[in-house]
Design an enzyme around this catalytic site. Structure first.
Site, PDB file in Angstrom:
ATOM      1  N   LYS A  22       6.495  25.043  22.141  1.00 56.24           N
ATOM      2  CA  LYS A  22       7.605  24.073  22.138  1.00 56.24           C
ATOM      3  C   LYS A  22       7.268  22.882  21.237  1.00 56.24           C
ATOM      4  O   LYS A  22       8.064  22.480  20.402  1.00 56.24           O
ATOM      5  CB  LYS A  22       7.851  23.575  23.572  1.00 56.24           C
ATOM      6  CG  LYS A  22       8.723  22.327  23.651  1.00 56.24           C
ATOM      7  CD  LYS A  22       8.965  21.861  25.067  1.00 56.24           C
ATOM      8  CE  LYS A  22       7.896  20.989  25.664  1.00 56.24           C
ATOM      9  NZ  LYS A  22       7.902  19.569  25.245  1.00 56.24           N
ATOM     10  N   ARG A  93      13.576  13.126  23.803  1.00 57.45           N
ATOM     11  CA  ARG A  93      13.018  12.084  22.947  1.00 57.45           C
ATOM     12  C   ARG A  93      12.588  12.612  21.588  1.00 57.45           C
ATOM     13  O   ARG A  93      12.579  11.889  20.594  1.00 57.45           O
ATOM     14  CB  ARG A  93      11.796  11.433  23.611  1.00 57.45           C
ATOM     15  CG  ARG A  93      12.020  10.926  24.988  1.00 57.45           C
ATOM     16  CD  ARG A  93      10.799  10.221  25.501  1.00 57.45           C
ATOM     17  NE  ARG A  93      10.752   8.852  25.019  1.00 57.45           N
ATOM     18  CZ  ARG A  93      10.083   8.424  24.003  1.00 57.45           C
ATOM     19  NH1 ARG A  93       9.347   9.240  23.299  1.00 57.45           N
ATOM     20  NH2 ARG A  93      10.117   7.158  23.643  1.00 57.45           N
ATOM     21  N   ASP A 308      -1.219  16.879  28.623  1.00 60.57           N
ATOM     22  CA  ASP A 308      -0.239  17.858  29.100  1.00 60.57           C
ATOM     23  C   ASP A 308      -0.832  18.884  30.064  1.00 60.57           C
ATOM     24  O   ASP A 308      -0.100  19.744  30.578  1.00 60.57           O
ATOM     25  CB  ASP A 308       0.405  18.592  27.909  1.00 60.57           C
ATOM     26  CG  ASP A 308       1.297  17.688  27.079  1.00 60.57           C
ATOM     27  OD1 ASP A 308       1.595  16.576  27.548  1.00 60.57           O
ATOM     28  OD2 ASP A 308       1.684  18.088  25.973  1.00 60.57           O
ATOM     29  N   ILE A 330      -3.470   8.375  28.360  1.00 57.38           N
ATOM     30  CA  ILE A 330      -2.450   8.355  27.295  1.00 57.38           C
ATOM     31  C   ILE A 330      -1.145   7.709  27.784  1.00 57.38           C
ATOM     32  O   ILE A 330      -0.552   6.897  27.090  1.00 57.38           O
ATOM     33  CB  ILE A 330      -2.123   9.799  26.808  1.00 57.38           C
ATOM     34  CG1 ILE A 330      -3.403  10.564  26.494  1.00 57.38           C
ATOM     35  CG2 ILE A 330      -1.128   9.786  25.645  1.00 57.38           C
ATOM     36  CD1 ILE A 330      -3.987  10.372  25.150  1.00 57.38           C
TER      37      ILE A 330
HETATM   38  C1  EPZ Z   1       3.790  14.402  22.222  1.00 58.59           C
HETATM   39  O1  EPZ Z   1       4.601  13.322  22.648  1.00 58.59           O
HETATM   40  C2  EPZ Z   1       4.204  15.599  23.056  1.00 58.59           C
HETATM   41  N1  EPZ Z   1       5.611  15.866  22.831  1.00 58.59           N
HETATM   42  C3  EPZ Z   1       3.941  15.324  24.525  1.00 58.59           C
HETATM   43  O2  EPZ Z   1       4.260  16.513  25.222  1.00 58.59           O
HETATM   44  C4  EPZ Z   1       2.451  14.999  24.720  1.00 58.59           C
HETATM   45  O3  EPZ Z   1       2.222  14.631  26.065  1.00 58.59           O
HETATM   46  C5  EPZ Z   1       2.056  13.827  23.800  1.00 58.59           C
HETATM   47  O4  EPZ Z   1       2.402  14.139  22.422  1.00 58.59           O
HETATM   48  C6  EPZ Z   1       0.560  13.518  23.842  1.00 58.59           C
HETATM   49  O5  EPZ Z   1      -0.173  14.644  23.499  1.00 58.59           O
HETATM   50  C7  EPZ Z   1       5.982  16.604  21.785  1.00 58.59           C
HETATM   51  O6  EPZ Z   1       5.171  17.047  20.985  1.00 58.59           O
HETATM   52  C8  EPZ Z   1       7.427  16.886  21.630  1.00 58.59           C
HETATM   53  P1  EPZ Z   1       2.460  10.294  21.393  1.00 58.59           P
HETATM   54  P2  EPZ Z   1       4.675  12.000  21.770  1.00 58.59           P
HETATM   55  O7  EPZ Z   1       3.268   9.602  20.360  1.00 58.59           O
HETATM   56  O8  EPZ Z   1       4.565  12.370  20.345  1.00 58.59           O
HETATM   57  C9  EPZ Z   1       1.902   5.654  22.353  1.00 58.59           C
HETATM   58  C10 EPZ Z   1       4.971  17.741  27.128  1.00 58.59           C
HETATM   59  O9  EPZ Z   1       4.799  17.770  28.374  1.00 58.59           O
HETATM   60  N2  EPZ Z   1       2.771   5.362  21.191  1.00 58.59           N
HETATM   61  O10 EPZ Z   1       1.255  11.036  20.930  1.00 58.59           O
HETATM   62  O11 EPZ Z   1       5.856  11.241  22.208  1.00 58.59           O
HETATM   63  C11 EPZ Z   1       2.647   6.338  23.502  1.00 58.59           C
HETATM   64  O12 EPZ Z   1       3.330   5.396  24.310  1.00 58.59           O
HETATM   65  C12 EPZ Z   1       4.931  16.445  26.445  1.00 58.59           C
HETATM   66  O13 EPZ Z   1       5.216  18.748  26.439  1.00 58.59           O
HETATM   67  C13 EPZ Z   1       2.943   4.061  20.783  1.00 58.59           C
HETATM   68  O14 EPZ Z   1       2.399   3.129  21.371  1.00 58.59           O
HETATM   69  O15 EPZ Z   1       3.377  11.255  22.259  1.00 58.59           O
HETATM   70  C14 EPZ Z   1       1.519   7.021  24.212  1.00 58.59           C
HETATM   71  O16 EPZ Z   1       0.860   6.127  25.059  1.00 58.59           O
HETATM   72  C15 EPZ Z   1       5.526  15.277  27.058  1.00 58.59           C
HETATM   73  N3  EPZ Z   1       3.755   3.808  19.703  1.00 58.59           N
HETATM   74  C16 EPZ Z   1       0.578   7.414  23.070  1.00 58.59           C
HETATM   75  O17 EPZ Z   1       0.947   6.606  21.969  1.00 58.59           O
HETATM   76  C17 EPZ Z   1       4.376   4.813  19.010  1.00 58.59           C
HETATM   77  O18 EPZ Z   1       5.103   4.521  18.038  1.00 58.59           O
HETATM   78  C18 EPZ Z   1       0.655   8.875  22.651  1.00 58.59           C
HETATM   79  O19 EPZ Z   1       2.008   9.240  22.482  1.00 58.59           O
HETATM   80  C19 EPZ Z   1       4.172   6.132  19.421  1.00 58.59           C
HETATM   81  C20 EPZ Z   1       3.365   6.382  20.526  1.00 58.59           C
END
Ligand code: EPZ
Length: 424
Positions: A22, A93, A308, A330
């Site tokens: 996914k 999202r 995850d 995270i």
């Molecule tokens: C991806 O989400 C995955 N989703 C998530 O999968 C996964 O948990 C996550 O990465 C971490 O591995 C998809 O790939 C569609 P991040 P993403 O940006 O990209 C902070 C699942 O169950 N952050 O790596 O949204 C954020 O708040 C899921 O399949 C900022 O501060 O995650 C978090 O604390 C849900 N500013 C950290 O970074 C930003 O601009 C990591 O988030 C972006 C993120």
């Protein structure tokens, strides 16, 4: 609203196929916006989030043909709207991933601003700052991110991400491949899904160095062509079934699974007491009937233990020998499963972002409610090993990430069925 009804007490045994990923399928669908000619994607899982992403492209005028095997042909040259509307973004999202490609290829994009979600506030500031570094003008108006590229298109830039972000790295990578000049992305995320996206972009004609590292160097090209691309197997789906098998003291063989994307998880499963064997595209696990041993988990960006997979290990620890801690680093609020697991007789206390899990001999069936995708996977694992019949409500969360979950679990010997709840 659908429910899963699971008769507990099964020992998992058997073989299943792992579906396409996914979290790699979503950005790769967004990447089709960059191609000047049609793209052909295969091994996409049949999941709600994937169909939402395809609907998003369709509502922008992109021509999409899906065959019965989920082989998808995407012709983005028919695009005539440059807006990702609130109605779709609020349900997923990952819609934000169209921002980078639309800006890079068409010079404009209006994307509804994604709000927080159950697991945390999840800002997108790094996505936006990176695009601004490439010359984009961005303002937020009426709940929308309104972005335009400068005259002549995005410009290559050096950008340091102060937090490792999967989606941010993907968005900026997709923007950089068509930007003028060279971009460097520092402290980039290295998740296998980003490697899959980068490999797909390279197959389209992009020039990317450092794939699989935290330092990506991208030389922008004039245009990208469509190509055929097969999505990687879903490592989190694979990890979830392995964990379920370990919790049930059973054995499992996964086909179409890549062990090299799951090293941190496999290491922990060995610590739990599992015998693990791997091949080029398969993984097998056998507990030889032994009770699992509790383990300590700390989530962090790849290649460390994935966020995850932590809730599934919380369920596993719940029925293990000893006490294990599960620390989430995270997201702020990713222990949503704890209170539901405790309703099933688990002994878990939360201290900040750490769950302290004292293993119990057995869990007892109870009606429980899914609250997010991976939390619901942990409830399914708990239900499989609990005594009695558990009803897991609100399973639309499960359906976002697990293709054919009942069929696969039935194939593994679990007594599970889907039903509609009377109340909503
Ligand atoms: C991806 O989400 C995955 N989703 C998530 O999968 C996964 O948990 C996550 O990465 C971490 O591995 C998809 O790939 C569609 P991040 P993403 O940006 O990209 C902070 C699942 O169950 N952050 O790596 O949204 C954020 O708040 C899921 O399949 C900022 O501060 O995650 C978090 O604390 C849900 N500013 C950290 O970074 C930003 O601009 C990591 O988030 C972006 C993120």
């Amino acid at each position: 609203m659908d429910q899963l009804i699971i008769q507990g007490g099964a020992t998992i045994s058997g073989e299943i196929n792992i579906s396409g990923s996914k979290n790699s399928g979503l950005p790769i669908i967004a990447a089709t916006l960059l191609a000047s000619t049609p793209m052909y994607l295969s091994n996409l899982p049949q999941l709600k989030d994937i169909t939402t992403m395809l609907s998003l492209l369709r509502c922008m005028g992109v021509d999409i043909v899906v065959d019965e095997k989920m082989r998808v042909e995407v012709n983005s040259s028919t695009i005539n709207e440059f807006e990702a509307p609130y109605d779709l973004v609020k349900t997923m999202r990952a819609s934000i991933l169209v921002l980078g490609p639309m800006l890079a290829r068409y010079g404009k994009a209006d994307v509804s601003f994604p709000g927080g979600c159950a697991i945390g506030s999840r800002p997108v500031d790094i996505h936006l700052r990176g695009l601004e570094a490439m010359g984009a003008e961005i303002h937020v108006d009426g709940g929308y991110i309104r972005a335009t590229a400068p005259e002549g298109g995005l410009r290559g830039a050096h950008f340091f991400m102060d937090t490792v972000t999967v989606g941010g790295t993907e968005n900026l990578l997709m923007a950089a491949v068509l930007a003028k000049g060279t971009s460097t992305l520092e402290n980039a995320a290295r998740e296998p899904e980003i490697v899959d996206l980068a490999n797909c972009l390279v197959a389209m004609g992009a020039k990317i160095e450092g794939i699989g590292t935290d330092h990506l160097v991208i030389e922008g090209v004039e245009r990208l062509e469509g190509c055929e691309y097969s999505i990687m197997p879903d490592r989190i789906e694979a990890g979830t079934y392995l964990t379920a098998a370990a919790a049930s003291r059973g054995s499992i063989k996964l086909k179409n699974a890549h062990a090299d994307t799951l090293e941190a998880v496999l290491l922990k499963l060995e610590e739990v007491g599992a015998d693990i064997e791997i091949g080029e595209d398969w993984i097998s696990l056998d507990m030889h009937g032994r009770r699992p041993k509790a383990v300590n988990i700390r989530t962090a960006p790849y290649p460390a233990f994935p966020t995850d997979m932590q809730s599934q290990f919380t369920a596993l620890n719940s029925v293990s020998e000893g006490t294990g801690t599960v620390s989430e680093t995270i997201f702020e609020n990713r222990h949503l499963q704890v209170h539901e697991l405790n309703r099933m007789g688990a002994n878990i206390t939360l201290e900040g972002n750490t769950a302290i899990v004292r293993g119990v001999e057995r869990l007892n069936a109870a009606p429980v409610m899914a609250s997010d995708l991976r939390a619901s996977a942990s409830l399914v694992i708990a239900a499989i090993v609990a005594e009695g019949e558990t009803v897991v409500d609100r399973i639309y969360h499960v359906d976002r990430g697990y293709e054919c979950i009942e069929e696969k679990l039935q194939q593994l010997g679990v007594n599970i069925r889907r039903a509609s709840s009377k109340k909503t």
